[in-house]
Design an enzyme around this catalytic site. Structure first.
Site, PDB file in Angstrom:
ATOM      1  N   GLY A   1       0.710  -1.246  -0.034  1.00 33.66           N
ATOM      2  CA  GLY A   1      -0.203   0.148  -0.075  1.00 33.66           C
ATOM      3  C   GLY A   1       0.915   1.391  -0.106  1.00 33.66           C
ATOM      4  N   CYS A   2       0.071   2.356  -0.225  1.00 34.66           N
ATOM      5  CA  CYS A   2       0.994   3.604  -0.366  1.00 34.66           C
ATOM      6  C   CYS A   2       1.357   3.940   0.802  1.00 34.66           C
ATOM      7  CB  CYS A   2       0.164   4.504  -0.948  1.00 34.66           C
ATOM      8  SG  CYS A   2      -1.607   4.691  -0.393  1.00 34.66           S
ATOM      9  N   TYR A   3       0.618   4.241   1.912  1.00 37.27           N
ATOM     10  CA  TYR A   3       1.088   4.452   3.145  1.00 37.27           C
ATOM     11  C   TYR A   3       2.116   3.601   3.855  1.00 37.27           C
ATOM     12  CZ  TYR A   3      -2.581   8.063   3.735  1.00 37.27           C
ATOM     13  OH  TYR A   3      -3.438   9.215   3.692  1.00 37.27           O
TER      14      TYR A   3
END
Lengths: 345, 345, 345, 345
Positions: B148-150
């Site tokens: 995921g991005c985070y």
């Protein structure tokens, strides 16, 4: 009443002008600017044309303190430290929007501002103008040190917890975000549109001059508080501050109990709004107003408290808070001249 | 090689298309969309006109797994959990950009995503595609769970500290900020321009589904790690994530020693750049690239470490990381097709 | 006085609520919403909490027209055409912010709005509420058709030239630009932040439904006027319209003479400001206000006149103009409740 | 090949560096800066770290013209007029991105730029580098005058109409809008984020120095063309230009015939894309690319043609067009190094 604004062409000064222009008790506004004296304010800012015109005046402290009822200093750091003493012993009250008179300890000022502090007497007389916590002292003051934008959001968000000694003394972390207007009107590479837009920047990590201001007040509330971690970021928007605050509690508490503490402190304060469970404010909720909106929760997994506090940095973080202080100084309705509802969208 | 993109019309799919179109090893790209099958991709997105045209295809798992070398799943949560098993036992490798295959524990997936997890075998085979920490496993995988991005920004920022056991186990706080594209292409009131612009919003406080993904990897590095505090905010910009990370060290360390730890881990990694003392990245520094830039400092007053990690959420946080994983899967140069320099301003 | 707002949760309705809340003559505000009746307005929009709460009401035309003094219709096209007739013959005046009652010719309405027009009697009674040009008729009206945002900026910019017959009849070109709030509150792909930000879009080329509204008024001023060219663009900002208007003069004129014409018409109008030579307004100059600022010049090379007219599309283009009309309808000070100075920056 | 960039730290220079860095034929890049010579480019712009480092060099024309194959001048107005002659008679080709060498008539340059023009011989040798219309001359040039951003969008939008003499000679109006990066890197009050954001500004009305550049080329295509009306606006975005162009036709024509004219001229041009009926480009469609996208229509009511032409002002309006010219000068593939697809969203 007669009001004066020193530094009238900066962002703080412009907003003060707009607010005082709409204020029911203010009869005349005199604008001062050392760099642009003689110029026509409404020519520099044609958006204010339509009523009377104002010629920017040179500073004449002697005359000012005798003729004016209130003088707002919306000046860069280092100006009001020497100007304020010259404005004493007259008729005028002084409300200083700069950081010069906020720190009681001259050496701390020097350390963080890299400038000489004002004299001890002036620093002593200057009352920290956070009305929700300091109303009585403000009402009888001669000099108001109007709080910084970040400290306002942070202290209103932390007040109930720290005042009641609920927080582990070394656990406070404030992750703060501000719109670009907080950097002031002078153009520079950081605030250039093409750099700041579509960008999120962190700056002055652990070195922001608002840190000692925050700690001074926290310590006054509770002298066991240890240094805080405080970070500042630049958001690609013009106005608004959000302080996301993380603390650990000394003792477990339910979220309802926590919210109740906040409500107790703020229910009589017209400009602080405590959100219901599950609701967190965004900066647009307070755009153009004197409100500070506060949401909070406790993470059941980590037991950590998250407090979210938002203000408009130019309003509750500067100009409207200064007018709120003026209202208190002169026994007007605390809300006089402070437009109650935010612009949306 | 022959590549396929499922969910080609979403933000992740669009970027994958752009990247694969420029990739030196990719010969054909087939685009799939269950909702818009039959439509012409270049008519939906006229900005991509100028070369060949692509008709969006219906999903045919059997045919896809036999004819394609690699299949990217840029689908909403809940799709790849059932689609991926149907794509096994053929020629194709699968790179899943959704969160479906990242969590090894099906019950944790269900708890945070409110959906049924994929089957145990698929979850087992899915390798977490964070190349800087997992390169060997990736190279021999059949299924990649693209991070995921985070988590990408957070884990790259925390890796060296956690892996070496330098951090107090309950001290990790991550204050993360993302551009609005992270919310996906479907219009809603939160992402409406008039609401999101000139606004800074906090959302899903303590409830973001990326929390267990972060903790799973931290725990794998160091099983003494306790739950983390993780907050997510929406910045009025399209792209970019900054994770501002706060930790306490078990033992004192100088900032130079700290930076050296990071350099040791990342000096051979082409897409992680550790900043020099006093330099902190902003999101624009990595705009449109696969870079993760990391700055750090230790506050002498609080002894707390602040790590600042930035990525482009659609690139290193999604599409370019997926291509980096493809490069590793197929023994290409890890940097193939990944434009090395950010657009500025 | 008692005011009602129909369509209170849309952008126009929200702004009307804010304005009426601050208006010195308005005692009660009742909010109506067919889609959200029964809900608490201050829970939908927590930024308005702090005073009394408002429950959204279902429409009851009979009761409304008897109990209310003024009813604002901030509804989508097609609603007020049938609702307004039901609100007649009672106590209430109606101010319609939609386009339903602006066009006198039902067939033109149908052609541009693709809907059936209101009945002839209602259309006849509806007075076009452009106060700077129509004050007398407004003061005695029962129904006000509040002008569209683009027409307001355009007509105030063109009025003096057309009214005096100075313009070549086929030479009028209006290149108009609007902030995204003009597209309304309903989310869609065009107003998604990630699409609209860092983007400049043209839309409805030659097909905008404000074209006949503009032409109807121009024609009323001067029946030799021929169809105009009118283009609309979406600017990545929330509020503000600029109309850049190009015309050719029938006879040569100096720029001073031209400006004098404008000053003659507008010197007694509190909300139109004509700029001095060389000064052109930007949209921020009128942000959040009822002002229309107008600049102009004549190109010595082409003899063409350029007029630049700016408004805040939600204010002078909708809500404040509606309140200005209310003030005129009820013989209040035309400026009552209309904050005089723009927020800056 | 060996390339040099003079003025490497400005927006044009930065983009040239990024492009040449990715260009398959460029072996070395030397960066020059008179104001920052001796400094490390990658320290000023840490986003470019990760590869080799570049020390900014002082200008040494003699050495440069002998050692370099191509020299890009990305300098403010007034520099290349005197620098270019010093770079002649060596090995290097010169591509000037400033306006200094675009106007053939020295007195016109002086009138619009308020500076002395370059010498006649240099002006004579300088070939106007608009490849879609001037490819043959470019291929054999020694000096390229790279077109301005506004003229590029405008001329590509007007070319087919003017070249074929279809347009009424005095009917051309260009309403142009640009992102803020067009104003250059130097910070000033107009480009301050807090001023430019949520704002739409018009500037230099009838006085922009790109007017004579546009007219010179139009006149070359068709010497009956009269002065044009050309307006420039600042959009709150970083990149992108839209020129909305209005003309009247000499003879009636269908929209299909009109579109066909454009297709005929541009079908062999890889970087101009003519849109289908009903489709108009927005600036994001060409973000970060060398494309110019063109849409058009004829209003049946007014018979007026509207042409919409968009480019990225820093790319096709500056840096990528310069690289396109370099490709032509050196007989590379015209598309070499020019990333073909735009970033979205």
């Amino acid at each position: 009443m007669k009001a004066g604004i020193v530094g009238a062409t900066g962002y703080g000064g412009i907003e003060l002008f707009r607010l005082l222009h709409n204020h029911p008790q203010v009869e005349t506004i005199t604008l001062y600017s050392s760099s642009q004296a003689g110029e026509n304010f409404e020519e520099i800012y044609p958006q204010f044309q339509g009523g009377e015109t104002h010629i920017l005046q040179d500073l004449e402290p002697q005359k000012m303190k005798e003729n004016l009822d209130v003088i707002f200093l919306a000046t860069p750091a280092g100006v009001s430290s020497s100007l304020t003493p010259q404005l004493q012993e007259g008729r005028a009250k002084v409300i200083d929007l700069s950081g010069d008179l906020r720190l009681k300890d001259a050496s701390v000022y020097k350390q963080w501002y890299k400038k000489e502090a004002s004299d001890g007497e002036t620093l002593e007389k200057a009352i920290y103008g956070l009305p929700e916590w300091n109303k009585e002292q403000i009402q009888t003051a001669d000099i108001i040190a109007n709080p910084g934008c970040y400290p306002t959001a942070t202290l209103l968000g932390l007040g109930p917890l720290v005042k009641e000694g609920l927080v582990k003394s070394d656990s406070i972390i404030i992750d703060a975000k501000s719109g670009v207007s907080g950097a002031g009107k002078n153009p520079n590479p950081i605030t250039h549109f093409a750099h700041a837009q579509e960008n999120f920047q962190i700056y002055k990590v652990n070195q922001h001059q608002h840190i000692p201001e925050i700690e001074q007040q926290l310590f006054e509330w509770n002298d066991s508080i240890e240094p805080v971690t405080f970070s500042t970021h630049l958001v690609p928007m013009t106005r608004g501050i959000m302080a996301t605050i993380y603390v650990q509690l000394k003792k477990e508490m339910t979220e309802e109990e926590l919210r109740e503490k906040y409500r107790n402190y703020y229910e009589s304060q017209p400009f602080v709004r405590v959100r219901n469970k599950g609701s967190f404010p965004c900066t647009k909720d307070v755009y153009g107003t004197n409100y500070c909106d506060i949401g909070m929760t406790i993470d059941p997994r980590t037991k950590r408290v998250t407090v979210v506090s938002v203000i408009d940095n130019l309003m509750k973080g500067a100009a409207t808070q200064a007018v709120q202080n003026m209202n208190l100084l002169f026994q007007y309705d605390e809300r006089a001249g402070l437009a109650p509802l935010p612009v949306y969208p």
